[in-house]
Design a protein around this motif. Structure first.
Motif, PDB file in Angstrom:
ATOM      1  N   GLN A   1       0.760  -1.237  -0.087  1.00  0.00           N
ATOM      2  CA  GLN A   1      -0.105   0.141  -0.155  1.00  0.00           C
ATOM      3  C   GLN A   1       0.787   1.460  -0.061  1.00  0.00           C
ATOM      4  O   GLN A   1       0.622   2.153  -0.450  1.00  0.00           O
ATOM      5  N   ALA A   2       2.124   1.381   0.566  1.00  0.00           N
ATOM      6  CA  ALA A   2       2.640   2.369   0.930  1.00  0.00           C
ATOM      7  C   ALA A   2       3.481   2.598  -0.704  1.00  0.00           C
ATOM      8  O   ALA A   2       3.574   3.756  -1.091  1.00  0.00           O
ATOM      9  N   ALA A   3       3.959   1.458  -1.318  1.00  0.00           N
ATOM     10  CA  ALA A   3       4.373   1.554  -2.683  1.00  0.00           C
ATOM     11  C   ALA A   3       3.457   2.058  -3.488  1.00  0.00           C
ATOM     12  O   ALA A   3       3.786   3.062  -4.547  1.00  0.00           O
ATOM     13  N   LEU A   4       2.318   1.637  -3.549  1.00  0.00           N
ATOM     14  CA  LEU A   4       1.353   2.380  -4.288  1.00  0.00           C
ATOM     15  C   LEU A   4       0.937   3.858  -3.948  1.00  0.00           C
ATOM     16  O   LEU A   4       0.779   4.659  -5.111  1.00  0.00           O
ATOM     17  N   ALA A   5       1.216   4.106  -2.743  1.00  0.00           N
ATOM     18  CA  ALA A   5       1.043   5.709  -2.638  1.00  0.00           C
ATOM     19  C   ALA A   5       2.418   6.571  -3.371  1.00  0.00           C
ATOM     20  O   ALA A   5       2.150   7.605  -3.689  1.00  0.00           O
ATOM     21  N   LEU A   6       3.365   5.750  -3.252  1.00  0.00           N
ATOM     22  CA  LEU A   6       4.609   6.583  -3.715  1.00  0.00           C
ATOM     23  C   LEU A   6       4.467   6.674  -5.181  1.00  0.00           C
ATOM     24  O   LEU A   6       4.539   7.699  -5.937  1.00  0.00           O
ATOM     25  N   ALA A   7       3.763   5.344  -5.933  1.00  0.00           N
ATOM     26  CA  ALA A   7       3.225   5.480  -7.397  1.00  0.00           C
ATOM     27  C   ALA A   7       2.359   6.822  -7.691  1.00  0.00           C
ATOM     28  O   ALA A   7       2.250   7.325  -8.773  1.00  0.00           O
ATOM     29  N   ALA A   8       1.322   6.500  -6.828  1.00  0.00           N
ATOM     30  CA  ALA A   8       0.184   7.288  -7.226  1.00  0.00           C
ATOM     31  C   ALA A   8       0.795   9.027  -6.968  1.00  0.00           C
ATOM     32  O   ALA A   8       0.420   9.854  -7.797  1.00  0.00           O
ATOM     33  N   ALA A   9       1.516   9.317  -6.122  1.00  0.00           N
ATOM     34  CA  ALA A   9       2.021  10.857  -6.048  1.00  0.00           C
ATOM     35  C   ALA A   9       3.172  11.132  -6.951  1.00  0.00           C
ATOM     36  O   ALA A   9       3.609  11.969  -7.400  1.00  0.00           O
ATOM     37  N   GLY A  10       3.727   9.977  -7.575  1.00  0.00           N
ATOM     38  CA  GLY A  10       4.872  10.024  -8.560  1.00  0.00           C
ATOM     39  C   GLY A  10       5.960  10.648  -7.982  1.00  0.00           C
ATOM     40  O   GLY A  10       6.690  11.527  -8.652  1.00  0.00           O
ATOM     41  N   VAL A  11       6.296  10.364  -6.722  1.00  0.00           N
ATOM     42  CA  VAL A  11       7.641  10.766  -6.019  1.00  0.00           C
ATOM     43  C   VAL A  11       8.289   9.576  -5.401  1.00  0.00           C
ATOM     44  O   VAL A  11       7.864   8.597  -5.100  1.00  0.00           O
ATOM     45  N   GLU A  12       9.617   9.882  -4.983  1.00  0.00           N
ATOM     46  CA  GLU A  12      10.372   8.788  -4.384  1.00  0.00           C
ATOM     47  C   GLU A  12      10.608   7.680  -4.863  1.00  0.00           C
ATOM     48  O   GLU A  12      10.555   6.291  -4.621  1.00  0.00           O
ATOM     49  N   GLU A  13      10.926   7.580  -6.309  1.00  0.00           N
ATOM     50  CA  GLU A  13      11.062   6.673  -7.196  1.00  0.00           C
ATOM     51  C   GLU A  13      11.959   5.568  -6.718  1.00  0.00           C
ATOM     52  O   GLU A  13      11.700   4.303  -6.963  1.00  0.00           O
ATOM     53  N   ALA A  14      13.178   6.191  -6.241  1.00  0.00           N
ATOM     54  CA  ALA A  14      14.326   4.927  -5.779  1.00  0.00           C
ATOM     55  C   ALA A  14      13.621   4.295  -4.506  1.00  0.00           C
ATOM     56  O   ALA A  14      13.840   2.856  -4.586  1.00  0.00           O
ATOM     57  N   THR A  15      12.906   4.695  -3.711  1.00  0.00           N
ATOM     58  CA  THR A  15      12.403   4.021  -2.569  1.00  0.00           C
ATOM     59  C   THR A  15      11.310   3.157  -3.286  1.00  0.00           C
ATOM     60  O   THR A  15      11.051   1.956  -3.067  1.00  0.00           O
ATOM     61  N   PHE A  16      10.409   3.511  -4.166  1.00  0.00           N
ATOM     62  CA  PHE A  16       9.287   2.586  -4.982  1.00  0.00           C
ATOM     63  C   PHE A  16      10.392   1.369  -5.417  1.00  0.00           C
ATOM     64  O   PHE A  16       9.436   0.392  -5.254  1.00  0.00           O
ATOM     65  N   ASP A  17      11.166   1.794  -6.247  1.00  0.00           N
ATOM     66  CA  ASP A  17      11.922   0.473  -6.747  1.00  0.00           C
ATOM     67  C   ASP A  17      12.451  -0.338  -5.884  1.00  0.00           C
ATOM     68  O   ASP A  17      12.221  -1.737  -6.119  1.00  0.00           O
ATOM     69  N   ASP A  18      12.961   0.003  -4.681  1.00  0.00           N
ATOM     70  CA  ASP A  18      13.477  -0.948  -3.563  1.00  0.00           C
ATOM     71  C   ASP A  18      12.483  -1.611  -3.262  1.00  0.00           C
ATOM     72  O   ASP A  18      12.431  -2.772  -2.651  1.00  0.00           O
ATOM     73  N   ALA A  19      11.189  -1.032  -2.940  1.00  0.00           N
ATOM     74  CA  ALA A  19      10.070  -1.792  -2.492  1.00  0.00           C
ATOM     75  C   ALA A  19       9.464  -2.868  -3.365  1.00  0.00           C
ATOM     76  O   ALA A  19       9.229  -3.998  -3.048  1.00  0.00           O
ATOM     77  N   VAL A  20       9.529  -2.614  -4.682  1.00  0.00           N
ATOM     78  CA  VAL A  20       9.057  -3.657  -5.427  1.00  0.00           C
ATOM     79  C   VAL A  20      10.059  -4.643  -5.708  1.00  0.00           C
ATOM     80  O   VAL A  20       9.861  -5.741  -5.508  1.00  0.00           O
ATOM     81  N   ASP A  21      11.471  -4.535  -5.560  1.00  0.00           N
ATOM     82  CA  ASP A  21      12.563  -5.423  -5.260  1.00  0.00           C
ATOM     83  C   ASP A  21      12.350  -6.526  -4.258  1.00  0.00           C
ATOM     84  O   ASP A  21      12.306  -7.675  -4.106  1.00  0.00           O
ATOM     85  N   TRP A  22      11.888  -5.703  -2.982  1.00  0.00           N
ATOM     86  CA  TRP A  22      11.569  -6.383  -1.794  1.00  0.00           C
ATOM     87  C   TRP A  22      10.237  -7.521  -2.158  1.00  0.00           C
ATOM     88  O   TRP A  22      10.375  -8.441  -1.575  1.00  0.00           O
ATOM     89  N   LEU A  23       9.421  -6.879  -2.614  1.00  0.00           N
ATOM     90  CA  LEU A  23       8.227  -7.505  -2.831  1.00  0.00           C
ATOM     91  C   LEU A  23       8.165  -8.863  -3.863  1.00  0.00           C
ATOM     92  O   LEU A  23       7.998 -10.018  -3.657  1.00  0.00           O
ATOM     93  N   LYS A  24       9.231  -8.637  -4.762  1.00  0.00           N
ATOM     94  CA  LYS A  24       9.609  -9.642  -5.899  1.00  0.00           C
ATOM     95  C   LYS A  24      10.560 -10.794  -4.947  1.00  0.00           C
ATOM     96  O   LYS A  24      10.205 -12.024  -5.384  1.00  0.00           O
ATOM     97  N   ALA A  25      11.390 -10.305  -4.121  1.00  0.00           N
ATOM     98  CA  ALA A  25      12.070 -11.392  -3.427  1.00  0.00           C
ATOM     99  C   ALA A  25      11.234 -12.125  -2.390  1.00  0.00           C
ATOM    100  O   ALA A  25      11.620 -13.126  -1.858  1.00  0.00           O
TER     101      ALA A  25
END
Length: 364
Positions: A74-98
């Motif tokens: 849900q936090a990752a979706l919030a970063l994407a919705a706002a369109g900011v903090e892309e590096a953190t979003f990418d790190d969150a996606v990587d954690w979810l993939k792992a």
């Protein structure tokens, strides 16, 4: 514990069911919704912690080394919705993939709501939904659709009494986000949970499950908001009547501060208000239009939502987060995650466009 409170705990919806006394809100750091979304996302980014392998997650409350997958999504979706903090979003996606298996199958059983959330994340990240961390999310979700019995079309076999509409809507949204068709039995099941008939107080709204009576305390704003977004994602034209009825019910139950409560018996809260903002936009409306204004046009759903954002006189580490009726003025993680969705004016599925840098609140 009331039926509604159990429902919220089970589904992750706004916990807006217990009685509370409204408190005075401090002056928010901005009155511009998209800027408020940026500030909220900035605060959320600061909540992520590293797993030591370059990936990041949101930790469980009181346990900073224990990941909480639902809040991470849900936090990752919030970063994407706002369109900011892309590096953190990418790190969150990587954690979810792992950690995809533990994310979608808490307790060892695939959860359709979590699969829906993860498909929304995969779409926002441009990741393959059929090979996300090596897992075919589309097939896993499709395997959960019931094909016989009274609940044909429902995703998941668990009792839907408290989360049926929520998980069904998320499953549909996830599939549509990644370009998948939705079996007609699944939309039929969702439509069956809408209160209808023309003579009930809840008519137009959605309840969690069709066993309730629609007599004024069964439909809720959160289920209704998710259902609207799900149906629009399938076909706004086909379901324009049902969506229109739902928006009419939301209009009827809007609070005097222009916000929304989980159910009409309670006061407005940021989570519910934000989800309804998403639904209004998904349905083709504008939350600032006359339909949604109160107090002579001075209030609208955005002003109610932003009134919960923690402002410049607070502890600097709290500024930008959203409080809630249950947080005594302190940051509320779930409220902040969901508030950013609405403040950004971003219904699901998302279409993110990341920008930098993230603005810093309260700079003269």
């Amino acid at each position: 514990m009331t039926k509604s409170r159990i429902a919220a705990i089970a589904s992750g919806l706004a916990l807006a069911m217990t009685a509370w006394l409204p408190t005075a809100h401090a002056t928010p750091p901005t009155n511009v919704p998209t800027t408020a979304a940026d500030y909220g996302a900035r605060w959320l980014a600061s909540r992520f912690v590293s797993d030591g392998n370059g990936n990041k997650f949101i930790p469980a409350t009181g346990s900073p080394t224990t990941p909480e997958p639902s809040n991470t999504m849900q936090a990752a979706l919030a970063l994407a919705a706002a369109g900011v903090e892309e590096a953190t979003f990418d790190d969150a996606v990587d954690w979810l993939k792992a950690n995809v298996t533990t994310t979608i199958a808490p307790g060892g059983t695939d959860n359709p709501g979590r699969l829906g959330y993860l498909l929304l994340v995969a779409d926002a990240a441009g990741e393959s939904p059929t090979s996300f961390g090596g897992v075919d999310l589309v097939t896993r979700l499709g395997n959960l659709r019931q094909t016989t019995g009274a609940d044909t079309g429902l995703f998941g076999s668990a009792d839907p009494t408290y989360d049926g509409t929520f998980r069904q809507s998320l499953a549909i949204l996830g599939l549509r986000a990644v370009g998948q068709s939705v079996d007609s039995s699944s939309t039929t099941w969702l439509l069956g949970q809408q209160c209808a008939g023309g003579s009930n107080a809840d008519d137009g709204g959605w309840r969690s499950y069709g066993g309730s009576t629609c007599d004024g305390d069964d439909a809720d704003s959160n289920s209704t908001a998710f259902a609207i977004q799900a149906l629009v994602s399938v076909s706004h034209t086909t379901y324009s009547g049902e969506v229109g009825d739902a928006l009419g019910w939301l209009d009827a139950v809007q609070e005097s501060d222009a916000g929304f409560a989980y159910q009409p018996a309670y006061a407005s809260d940021p989570n519910s208000t934000s989800l309804v903002i998403q639904a209004i936009i998904a349905g083709g409306g504008n939350p600032t239009s006359a339909t949604w204004q109160k107090s002579g046009g001075t209030l609208n759903p955005y002003t109610s939502l932003l009134s919960w954002q923690i402002g410049c006189t607070a502890n600097p580490g709290d500024v930008g987060a959203f409080a809630s009726p249950w947080s005594s003025g302190a940051p509320d993680l779930l409220a902040t995650q969901q508030s950013v969705w609405g403040a950004a004016g971003a219904p699901f599925p998302l279409n993110p466009s990341f920008t930098t840098p993230t603005p810093t609140p309260c700079i003269p």
